[in-house]
Design a protein around this motif. Structure first.
Motif, PDB file in Angstrom:
ATOM      1  N   GLU A 239      -7.481  11.825   2.786  1.00 46.37           N
ATOM      2  CA  GLU A 239      -7.326  10.504   2.181  1.00 46.37           C
ATOM      3  C   GLU A 239      -8.427  10.270   1.146  1.00 46.37           C
ATOM      4  OE1 GLU A 239      -5.229   7.502   5.193  1.00 46.37           O
ATOM      5  OE2 GLU A 239      -7.177   8.209   5.931  1.00 46.37           O
ATOM      6  N   MET A 240      -8.111   9.449   0.154  1.00 43.70           N
ATOM      7  CA  MET A 240      -9.058   9.109  -0.903  1.00 43.70           C
ATOM      8  C   MET A 240      -9.112   7.595  -1.029  1.00 43.70           C
ATOM      9  SD  MET A 240      -7.668  11.928  -3.677  1.00 43.70           S
ATOM     10  CE  MET A 240      -8.778  11.414  -4.983  1.00 43.70           C
ATOM     11  N   ASN A 241     -10.298   7.070  -1.203  1.00 47.69           N
ATOM     12  CA  ASN A 241     -10.475   5.625  -1.356  1.00 47.69           C
ATOM     13  C   ASN A 241     -11.122   5.331  -2.704  1.00 47.69           C
ATOM     14  OD1 ASN A 241     -10.651   2.867  -0.933  1.00 47.69           O
ATOM     15  ND2 ASN A 241     -12.516   3.015   0.304  1.00 47.69           N
ATOM     16  N   ARG A 242     -10.289   4.987  -3.681  1.00 48.38           N
ATOM     17  CA  ARG A 242     -10.750   4.627  -5.025  1.00 48.38           C
ATOM     18  C   ARG A 242     -11.732   5.670  -5.578  1.00 48.38           C
ATOM     19  NH1 ARG A 242      -9.907  -0.289  -7.241  1.00 48.38           N
ATOM     20  NH2 ARG A 242     -11.932  -0.189  -8.287  1.00 48.38           N
ATOM     21  N   GLU A 243     -11.277   6.891  -5.634  1.00 44.61           N
ATOM     22  CA  GLU A 243     -12.089   7.961  -6.211  1.00 44.61           C
ATOM     23  C   GLU A 243     -11.751   8.116  -7.693  1.00 44.61           C
ATOM     24  OE1 GLU A 243     -12.309  11.653  -4.187  1.00 44.61           O
ATOM     25  OE2 GLU A 243     -12.379  10.731  -2.184  1.00 44.61           O
ATOM     26  N   VAL A 244     -12.773   8.271  -8.505  1.00 43.24           N
ATOM     27  CA  VAL A 244     -12.579   8.417  -9.951  1.00 43.24           C
ATOM     28  C   VAL A 244     -11.944   9.780 -10.223  1.00 43.24           C
ATOM     29  CG1 VAL A 244     -13.694   8.492 -12.206  1.00 43.24           C
ATOM     30  CG2 VAL A 244     -14.566   6.943 -10.434  1.00 43.24           C
ATOM     31  N   ILE A 245     -10.841   9.789 -10.998  1.00 43.17           N
ATOM     32  CA  ILE A 245     -10.220  11.072 -11.351  1.00 43.17           C
ATOM     33  C   ILE A 245     -10.339  11.360 -12.847  1.00 43.17           C
ATOM     34  CG2 ILE A 245      -8.626  11.202  -9.415  1.00 43.17           C
ATOM     35  CD1 ILE A 245      -6.468  10.092 -11.293  1.00 43.17           C
ATOM     36  N   PHE A 246     -10.512  10.330 -13.662  1.00 46.22           N
ATOM     37  CA  PHE A 246     -10.795  10.543 -15.083  1.00 46.22           C
ATOM     38  C   PHE A 246     -11.329   9.249 -15.670  1.00 46.22           C
ATOM     39  CE2 PHE A 246      -6.345   9.189 -14.949  1.00 46.22           C
ATOM     40  CZ  PHE A 246      -6.272   8.245 -15.973  1.00 46.22           C
ATOM     41  N   ARG A 247     -11.875   9.370 -16.869  1.00 44.38           N
ATOM     42  CA  ARG A 247     -12.362   8.208 -17.609  1.00 44.38           C
ATOM     43  C   ARG A 247     -11.872   8.314 -19.055  1.00 44.38           C
ATOM     44  NH1 ARG A 247     -17.039   5.487 -15.318  1.00 44.38           N
ATOM     45  NH2 ARG A 247     -17.667   6.480 -13.354  1.00 44.38           N
ATOM     46  N   ILE A 248     -11.731   7.163 -19.682  1.00 48.77           N
ATOM     47  CA  ILE A 248     -11.341   7.125 -21.093  1.00 48.77           C
ATOM     48  C   ILE A 248     -12.387   6.327 -21.847  1.00 48.77           C
ATOM     49  CG2 ILE A 248      -9.652   6.293 -22.764  1.00 48.77           C
ATOM     50  CD1 ILE A 248      -7.472   7.026 -20.880  1.00 48.77           C
ATOM     51  N   ALA A 261     -19.709   7.094 -20.024  1.00 48.40           N
ATOM     52  CA  ALA A 261     -19.336   6.478 -21.294  1.00 48.40           C
ATOM     53  C   ALA A 261     -17.898   5.978 -21.278  1.00 48.40           C
ATOM     54  CB  ALA A 261     -19.520   7.484 -22.444  1.00 48.40           C
ATOM     55  N   GLY A 262     -17.094   6.438 -20.314  1.00 51.04           N
ATOM     56  CA  GLY A 262     -15.688   6.070 -20.271  1.00 51.04           C
ATOM     57  C   GLY A 262     -15.368   5.054 -19.191  1.00 51.04           C
ATOM     58  N   VAL A 263     -14.253   4.339 -19.396  1.00 54.97           N
ATOM     59  CA  VAL A 263     -13.752   3.385 -18.401  1.00 54.97           C
ATOM     60  C   VAL A 263     -13.120   4.183 -17.259  1.00 54.97           C
ATOM     61  CG1 VAL A 263     -12.066   1.558 -17.967  1.00 54.97           C
ATOM     62  CG2 VAL A 263     -13.361   1.603 -20.112  1.00 54.97           C
ATOM     63  N   PRO A 264     -13.479   3.899 -15.999  1.00 54.92           N
ATOM     64  CA  PRO A 264     -12.980   4.712 -14.882  1.00 54.92           C
ATOM     65  C   PRO A 264     -11.547   4.369 -14.490  1.00 54.92           C
ATOM     66  CG  PRO A 264     -14.409   2.974 -14.060  1.00 54.92           C
ATOM     67  CD  PRO A 264     -14.447   2.880 -15.559  1.00 54.92           C
ATOM     68  N   PHE A 265     -10.816   5.414 -14.096  1.00 54.45           N
ATOM     69  CA  PHE A 265      -9.494   5.276 -13.486  1.00 54.45           C
ATOM     70  C   PHE A 265      -9.591   5.891 -12.092  1.00 54.45           C
ATOM     71  CE2 PHE A 265      -8.600   4.638 -17.859  1.00 54.45           C
ATOM     72  CZ  PHE A 265      -7.437   3.902 -17.939  1.00 54.45           C
ATOM     73  N   TYR A 266      -9.173   5.109 -11.078  1.00 62.05           N
ATOM     74  CA  TYR A 266      -9.343   5.504  -9.691  1.00 62.05           C
ATOM     75  C   TYR A 266      -7.993   5.836  -9.056  1.00 62.05           C
ATOM     76  CZ  TYR A 266     -13.734   2.853 -10.256  1.00 62.05           C
ATOM     77  OH  TYR A 266     -14.943   2.361 -10.683  1.00 62.05           O
ATOM     78  N   VAL A 267      -8.061   6.655  -8.002  1.00 61.69           N
ATOM     79  CA  VAL A 267      -6.891   6.938  -7.175  1.00 61.69           C
ATOM     80  C   VAL A 267      -7.261   6.725  -5.716  1.00 61.69           C
ATOM     81  CG1 VAL A 267      -5.514   8.830  -6.218  1.00 61.69           C
ATOM     82  CG2 VAL A 267      -5.576   8.473  -8.665  1.00 61.69           C
ATOM     83  N   SER A 268      -6.377   6.050  -5.008  1.00 63.85           N
ATOM     84  CA  SER A 268      -6.477   5.946  -3.550  1.00 63.85           C
ATOM     85  C   SER A 268      -5.254   6.620  -2.945  1.00 63.85           C
ATOM     86  CB  SER A 268      -6.530   4.484  -3.103  1.00 63.85           C
ATOM     87  OG  SER A 268      -7.757   3.878  -3.461  1.00 63.85           O
ATOM     88  N   ILE A 269      -5.479   7.400  -1.879  1.00 62.04           N
ATOM     89  CA  ILE A 269      -4.389   8.050  -1.161  1.00 62.04           C
ATOM     90  C   ILE A 269      -4.524   7.699   0.310  1.00 62.04           C
ATOM     91  CG2 ILE A 269      -3.429  10.261  -0.418  1.00 62.04           C
ATOM     92  CD1 ILE A 269      -4.021  11.364  -3.147  1.00 62.04           C
ATOM     93  N   GLU A 270      -3.491   7.043   0.820  1.00 60.92           N
ATOM     94  CA  GLU A 270      -3.477   6.591   2.218  1.00 60.92           C
ATOM     95  C   GLU A 270      -2.421   7.375   2.985  1.00 60.92           C
ATOM     96  OE1 GLU A 270      -2.370   2.593   4.855  1.00 60.92           O
ATOM     97  OE2 GLU A 270      -2.265   2.559   2.653  1.00 60.92           O
ATOM     98  N   ASP A 271      -2.825   7.972   4.087  1.00 57.74           N
ATOM     99  CA  ASP A 271      -1.888   8.671   4.965  1.00 57.74           C
ATOM    100  C   ASP A 271      -1.138   7.627   5.795  1.00 57.74           C
ATOM    101  OD1 ASP A 271      -0.506  10.275   6.704  1.00 57.74           O
ATOM    102  OD2 ASP A 271      -2.242  11.442   7.357  1.00 57.74           O
ATOM    103  N   LEU A 272       0.185   7.562   5.608  1.00 62.80           N
ATOM    104  CA  LEU A 272       0.989   6.579   6.335  1.00 62.80           C
ATOM    105  C   LEU A 272       1.394   7.077   7.721  1.00 62.80           C
ATOM    106  CD1 LEU A 272       3.310   5.280   3.459  1.00 62.80           C
ATOM    107  CD2 LEU A 272       1.110   4.378   4.228  1.00 62.80           C
ATOM    108  N   HIS A 273       1.053   8.320   8.045  1.00 60.64           N
ATOM    109  CA  HIS A 273       1.359   8.902   9.361  1.00 60.64           C
ATOM    110  C   HIS A 273       2.855   8.800   9.665  1.00 60.64           C
ATOM    111  CE1 HIS A 273      -2.941   9.304  10.083  1.00 60.64           C
ATOM    112  NE2 HIS A 273      -3.094   8.043   9.714  1.00 60.64           N
ATOM    113  N   GLN A 274       3.648   9.130   8.654  1.00 60.37           N
ATOM    114  CA  GLN A 274       5.104   9.160   8.784  1.00 60.37           C
ATOM    115  C   GLN A 274       5.606  10.506   8.274  1.00 60.37           C
ATOM    116  OE1 GLN A 274       6.643   5.882   6.515  1.00 60.37           O
ATOM    117  NE2 GLN A 274       5.517   4.334   7.675  1.00 60.37           N
TER     118      GLN A 274
END
Length: 361
Positions: A239-248, A261-274
């Protein structure tokens, strides 16, 4: 290799179809056929971000400092400016070889003629059937741009021969005003030489607009837009909690995720256990071996730009589920077809010919 063969002999019972129960290190075996059977991998799921990044480049005109004096245009920039921004994005799932899920299958008896189909990197795709084709996203192609006209070619003879930049700018502003007046006269029918038909009128108006735009750019400058496609791929194992994957960055465009120098873009990945496990009306006998396949888990992926949520998706990911042994009894006794999803490793088709219809779980 001799030690490996001894290990295989010990662990493989003599049955119609056998799979080695534990993973095999990819450092020991390459995918494909070996004397002991066929080595294959299962995939894990990766996400490819296709980013459309627009670059705007502003170039000031040679008369920019006279724009307010002669054209009453305020706040015209007098320095070159570059601005990047994300204008669109698309997410696509892809399968990559999971080196932690390497298996060997040994087909014997009726199943010995089965055709096992692997990808180029050894991922199991199908048995006795045609592998599923993954539709590849179309690459981005920027629209062709017109070559900009040279505005200096539209200057009047008086402006070209003027002795100072201020005088050149003044005469050019007069020329712009005359063009605007002439255009208005053509529209209202008050021009001294009116065109004979609508097509000729439109040609004249188009030429006036082209000249007006070119001359005006000498004061207000020009802005050129270029859009390019950039790709970022991630393959999360947890799982990932608002991790930066790229910046612009406004000045530099797409930069590394660690570049402040760049604005951050984050990704969160939640395991739904389904899990979405497909059921088949075939008896399972684990003693008959079979093929290890994936039962993917469902995750929720959310993309953010700083504190703004851009999108949320629910996706099946192979590495958030589990593996299971399937189909040994079928392959041993009946001609059987199996197709796996190349992105998740899940069974999408499992069909045994001549299987008794009354049989069920």
């Amino acid at each position: 290799m001799r030690r490996l063969r001894i290990l295989l002999i010990v662990l493989m019972p003599l049955c119609g179809i056998t799979v080695l129960a534990q993973p095999i290190s990819s450092a020991l075996l390459q995918s494909g056929k070996i004397p002991e059977g066929t080595v294959y991998y299962l995939p894990k799921t990766a996400v490819r971000f296709q980013l459309l990044v627009e670059k705007k480049t502003y170039t000031p005109g040679i008369f920019c400092k006279y724009a307010e004096r002669y054209l009453h245009r305020k706040n015209i920039p007098q320095e070159k400016q570059v601005d990047h921004r994300l204008i669109n994005f698309q997410l696509n799932l892809m399968g990559v070889r999971d080196t932690s899920k390497c298996f060997i299958v040994n087909l014997k008896g009726k199943s010995a003629t089965s055709e096992i189909k692997l990808s180029e990197d050894g991922v199991l795709l199908a048995v006795n059937d045609t592998p599923k084709q993954v539709r590849q996203p179309l690459p981005f192609h920027a629209a062709p741009k017109k070559r900009p006209a040279d505005p200096l070619k539209f200057l009047s003879a008086d402006a070209l021969t003027a002795g100072s930049m201020a005088r050149k700018a003044e005469l050019t502003a007069i020329q712009i005003a005359e063009l605007q007046e002439h255009r208005q006269q053509l529209i209202t029918g008050e021009a001294e030489e009116m065109p004979t038909d609508k097509a000729q009128l439109q040609l004249m108006l188009d030429e006036i607009d082209r000249t007006h735009e070119a001359l005006l750019s000498l004061f207000i400058g020009t802005t050129v837009c270029d859009t390019t496609e950039q790709q970022i791929t991630i393959c999360p194992d947890k799982e990932m909690n608002r991790e930066v994957i790229f910046r612009i960055s406004k000045q530099l465009g797409l930069v590394d995720k660690d570049d402040l120098a760049g604005v951050p873009f984050y990704v969160s990945i939640e395991d739904l256990h389904q899990q979405t496990q497909q059921q088949y009306d075939y008896p399972e006998n684990k003693k008959d071996g079979g093929f290890y396949t994936s039962v993917p888990g469902i995750v929720r992926l959310t993309l953010y730009r700083e504190d703004q949520q851009l999108a949320t998706y629910n996706y099946p990911f192979a590495q958030f589920g589990f593996t299971e042994l399937r189909g040994g009894s079928l392959f041993k006794k009946y001609p059987t077809q199996m197709i796996l999803n190349p992105i998740t490793g899940a069974i999408e088709k499992l069909h045994a010919e001549d299987f008794p219809s009354e049989a069920s779980h």
